[in-house]
Scaffold this motif. Sequence first.
Motif, PDB file in Angstrom:
ATOM      1  N   THR A 165       0.813  -1.224   0.000  1.00  0.00           N
ATOM      2  CA  THR A 165       0.000   0.000   0.000  1.00  0.00           C
ATOM      3  C   THR A 165       0.845   1.271   0.000  1.00  0.00           C
ATOM      4  O   THR A 165       0.285   2.362  -0.032  1.00  0.00           O
ATOM      5  CB  THR A 165      -0.935   0.034   1.224  1.00  0.00           C
ATOM      6  OG1 THR A 165      -0.144  -0.025   2.416  1.00  0.00           O
ATOM      7  CG2 THR A 165      -1.918  -1.125   1.195  1.00  0.00           C
ATOM      8  N   ASP A 166       2.153   1.157   0.019  1.00  0.00           N
ATOM      9  CA  ASP A 166       3.052   2.314   0.025  1.00  0.00           C
ATOM     10  C   ASP A 166       3.899   2.263  -1.237  1.00  0.00           C
ATOM     11  O   ASP A 166       4.625   1.286  -1.462  1.00  0.00           O
ATOM     12  CB  ASP A 166       3.941   2.281   1.271  1.00  0.00           C
ATOM     13  CG  ASP A 166       4.731   3.571   1.470  1.00  0.00           C
ATOM     14  OD1 ASP A 166       5.327   4.061   0.488  1.00  0.00           O
ATOM     15  OD2 ASP A 166       4.769   4.074   2.609  1.00  0.00           O
ATOM     16  N   ASP A 167       3.800   3.303  -2.079  1.00  0.00           N
ATOM     17  CA  ASP A 167       4.515   3.234  -3.355  1.00  0.00           C
ATOM     18  C   ASP A 167       6.026   3.297  -3.192  1.00  0.00           C
ATOM     19  O   ASP A 167       6.769   2.902  -4.083  1.00  0.00           O
ATOM     20  CB  ASP A 167       4.006   4.289  -4.340  1.00  0.00           C
ATOM     21  CG  ASP A 167       4.446   5.695  -4.028  1.00  0.00           C
ATOM     22  OD1 ASP A 167       4.605   6.031  -2.844  1.00  0.00           O
ATOM     23  OD2 ASP A 167       4.598   6.478  -4.990  1.00  0.00           O
ATOM     24  N   ARG A 168       6.506   3.733  -2.043  1.00  0.00           N
ATOM     25  CA  ARG A 168       7.952   3.705  -1.792  1.00  0.00           C
ATOM     26  C   ARG A 168       8.428   2.275  -1.576  1.00  0.00           C
ATOM     27  O   ARG A 168       9.539   1.920  -1.980  1.00  0.00           O
ATOM     28  CB  ARG A 168       8.287   4.597  -0.598  1.00  0.00           C
ATOM     29  CG  ARG A 168       7.987   6.075  -0.850  1.00  0.00           C
ATOM     30  CD  ARG A 168       7.927   6.882   0.423  1.00  0.00           C
ATOM     31  NE  ARG A 168       6.844   6.433   1.300  1.00  0.00           N
ATOM     32  CZ  ARG A 168       6.507   7.045   2.435  1.00  0.00           C
ATOM     33  NH1 ARG A 168       7.173   8.120   2.833  1.00  0.00           N
ATOM     34  NH2 ARG A 168       5.507   6.573   3.174  1.00  0.00           N
ATOM     35  N   ASP A 169       7.580   1.432  -0.990  1.00  0.00           N
ATOM     36  CA  ASP A 169       7.891   0.009  -0.890  1.00  0.00           C
ATOM     37  C   ASP A 169       7.794  -0.663  -2.254  1.00  0.00           C
ATOM     38  O   ASP A 169       8.597  -1.549  -2.578  1.00  0.00           O
ATOM     39  CB  ASP A 169       6.942  -0.681   0.086  1.00  0.00           C
ATOM     40  CG  ASP A 169       7.144  -0.234   1.519  1.00  0.00           C
ATOM     41  OD1 ASP A 169       8.264   0.236   1.846  1.00  0.00           O
ATOM     42  OD2 ASP A 169       6.185  -0.352   2.314  1.00  0.00           O
ATOM     43  N   MET A 170       6.826  -0.244  -3.047  1.00  0.00           N
ATOM     44  CA  MET A 170       6.696  -0.801  -4.394  1.00  0.00           C
ATOM     45  C   MET A 170       7.973  -0.576  -5.199  1.00  0.00           C
ATOM     46  O   MET A 170       8.393  -1.438  -5.976  1.00  0.00           O
ATOM     47  CB  MET A 170       5.494  -0.183  -5.095  1.00  0.00           C
ATOM     48  CG  MET A 170       4.164  -0.470  -4.404  1.00  0.00           C
ATOM     49  SD  MET A 170       2.769   0.447  -5.135  1.00  0.00           S
ATOM     50  CE  MET A 170       1.523   0.251  -3.860  1.00  0.00           C
ATOM     51  N   ALA A 171       8.606   0.573  -5.013  1.00  0.00           N
ATOM     52  CA  ALA A 171       9.844   0.886  -5.719  1.00  0.00           C
ATOM     53  C   ALA A 171      11.020   0.056  -5.230  1.00  0.00           C
ATOM     54  O   ALA A 171      12.055  -0.002  -5.899  1.00  0.00           O
ATOM     55  CB  ALA A 171      10.174   2.372  -5.571  1.00  0.00           C
ATOM     56  N   ARG A 172      10.863  -0.577  -4.083  1.00  0.00           N
ATOM     57  CA  ARG A 172      11.945  -1.383  -3.516  1.00  0.00           C
ATOM     58  C   ARG A 172      11.788  -2.881  -3.782  1.00  0.00           C
ATOM     59  O   ARG A 172      12.613  -3.676  -3.328  1.00  0.00           O
ATOM     60  CB  ARG A 172      12.052  -1.105  -2.012  1.00  0.00           C
ATOM     61  CG  ARG A 172      12.537   0.301  -1.697  1.00  0.00           C
ATOM     62  CD  ARG A 172      12.580   0.578  -0.201  1.00  0.00           C
ATOM     63  NE  ARG A 172      13.253   1.832   0.081  1.00  0.00           N
ATOM     64  CZ  ARG A 172      12.667   3.029   0.104  1.00  0.00           C
ATOM     65  NH1 ARG A 172      11.380   3.125  -0.147  1.00  0.00           N
ATOM     66  NH2 ARG A 172      13.356   4.115   0.359  1.00  0.00           N
ATOM     67  N   LEU A 173      10.757  -3.268  -4.492  1.00  0.00           N
ATOM     68  CA  LEU A 173      10.612  -4.679  -4.848  1.00  0.00           C
ATOM     69  C   LEU A 173      11.844  -5.133  -5.624  1.00  0.00           C
ATOM     70  O   LEU A 173      12.270  -4.496  -6.585  1.00  0.00           O
ATOM     71  CB  LEU A 173       9.357  -4.884  -5.701  1.00  0.00           C
ATOM     72  CG  LEU A 173       8.026  -4.830  -4.946  1.00  0.00           C
ATOM     73  CD1 LEU A 173       6.872  -4.729  -5.925  1.00  0.00           C
ATOM     74  CD2 LEU A 173       7.858  -6.045  -4.043  1.00  0.00           C
ATOM     75  N   SER A 174      12.397  -6.252  -5.235  1.00  0.00           N
ATOM     76  CA  SER A 174      13.664  -6.709  -5.810  1.00  0.00           C
ATOM     77  C   SER A 174      13.459  -7.387  -7.167  1.00  0.00           C
ATOM     78  O   SER A 174      12.350  -7.832  -7.504  1.00  0.00           O
ATOM     79  CB  SER A 174      14.350  -7.687  -4.861  1.00  0.00           C
ATOM     80  OG  SER A 174      13.629  -8.915  -4.808  1.00  0.00           O
ATOM     81  N   ARG A 175      14.536  -7.478  -7.897  1.00  0.00           N
ATOM     82  CA  ARG A 175      14.532  -8.187  -9.180  1.00  0.00           C
ATOM     83  C   ARG A 175      14.085  -9.634  -8.985  1.00  0.00           C
ATOM     84  O   ARG A 175      13.245 -10.141  -9.735  1.00  0.00           O
ATOM     85  CB  ARG A 175      15.926  -8.133  -9.797  1.00  0.00           C
ATOM     86  CG  ARG A 175      16.054  -8.794 -11.175  1.00  0.00           C
ATOM     87  CD  ARG A 175      17.500  -8.698 -11.632  1.00  0.00           C
ATOM     88  NE  ARG A 175      17.684  -9.123 -13.004  1.00  0.00           N
ATOM     89  CZ  ARG A 175      17.859 -10.397 -13.393  1.00  0.00           C
ATOM     90  NH1 ARG A 175      17.865 -11.368 -12.485  1.00  0.00           N
ATOM     91  NH2 ARG A 175      18.042 -10.687 -14.673  1.00  0.00           N
ATOM     92  N   ALA A 176      14.631 -10.302  -7.977  1.00  0.00           N
ATOM     93  CA  ALA A 176      14.287 -11.706  -7.745  1.00  0.00           C
ATOM     94  C   ALA A 176      12.801 -11.865  -7.450  1.00  0.00           C
ATOM     95  O   ALA A 176      12.151 -12.799  -7.943  1.00  0.00           O
ATOM     96  CB  ALA A 176      15.115 -12.263  -6.593  1.00  0.00           C
ATOM     97  N   THR A 177      12.247 -10.952  -6.657  1.00  0.00           N
ATOM     98  CA  THR A 177      10.821 -11.013  -6.339  1.00  0.00           C
ATOM     99  C   THR A 177       9.975 -10.867  -7.593  1.00  0.00           C
ATOM    100  O   THR A 177       9.008 -11.615  -7.807  1.00  0.00           O
ATOM    101  CB  THR A 177      10.454  -9.913  -5.332  1.00  0.00           C
ATOM    102  OG1 THR A 177      11.115 -10.183  -4.093  1.00  0.00           O
ATOM    103  CG2 THR A 177       8.950  -9.846  -5.103  1.00  0.00           C
ATOM    104  N   LEU A 178      10.316  -9.898  -8.441  1.00  0.00           N
ATOM    105  CA  LEU A 178       9.524  -9.659  -9.643  1.00  0.00           C
ATOM    106  C   LEU A 178       9.660 -10.787 -10.657  1.00  0.00           C
ATOM    107  O   LEU A 178       8.679 -11.159 -11.319  1.00  0.00           O
ATOM    108  CB  LEU A 178       9.915  -8.326 -10.272  1.00  0.00           C
ATOM    109  CG  LEU A 178       9.512  -7.088  -9.472  1.00  0.00           C
ATOM    110  CD1 LEU A 178      10.092  -5.829 -10.103  1.00  0.00           C
ATOM    111  CD2 LEU A 178       7.996  -6.972  -9.357  1.00  0.00           C
TER     112      LEU A 178
END
Length: 259
Positions: free
Chosen positions: A168-181
Amino acid sequence: MSGAGLGGGVTLDDRPMRARVGLVVLATDHTTEPDYARIVAPQGIGVYATRIPFANPVTAESLAAMAPDITAAAALILPGEALDAVVYSCTSASVGIGDAAVRAALGAGKPGARAITPISAAFAAFDALGARRVSLLTPYDDDTTAAMAGCLEAGGVSLDAVTGLGLTDDRDMARLSRATLVEAAARATAPGSAALFVACTAVRAAAWVEALEASAGVPVVTANLATAWAALRLCGHAGAAAPGRLMTLPLNDTYPTTP
């Protein structure tokens, strides 16, 4: 102390850059400007950004609150000078406010510029790819993901699978890792889908689109890749400025596609 002028020897170019793209980005955005610096600016296209107020968390109310500021934010980009295109870089707000309303607000701020949103660019990307069956991956919570899915389906896209990561926080969305995606792309793509759409301009998916396509097994359309592709094509750049199947394709002459 006064300096000596150059007199009649001074000449001015019409534009410092041959083409110009304006960006309206959220105050909290970490990702759009780096993506455009990597994809669009190296093609000899000027990229000029302004910021719009936004307060987390990402909810229908916080997204709608940006609507009154869009026109003024767009007008701040090179005041009194023309842009070739102007981009509002928020996928969920384009849905929450309404895509047509966002593009109208951009046009009011920069008359004559082609108005681009992640949603209008995504529909154009699906058209270019011939993709009518799509899987959707978002970083959002259930409510925002459902609104995104509803918008795509209303525009004629058949969704084979819908996956949200619950943020719910777009600053966390920007921190999603390559491996996660990369892992999420494989899990989120349903058999039979012609493409995977990764929503949210905060997510760094455009930087890793090759890995995402390898993982998903289909073309991947990301929010920033789609708007950058549309901006490049509207500025007359026909080449592949970045990896990804989408970047090899032309933009339909009827852009924007209205859902």
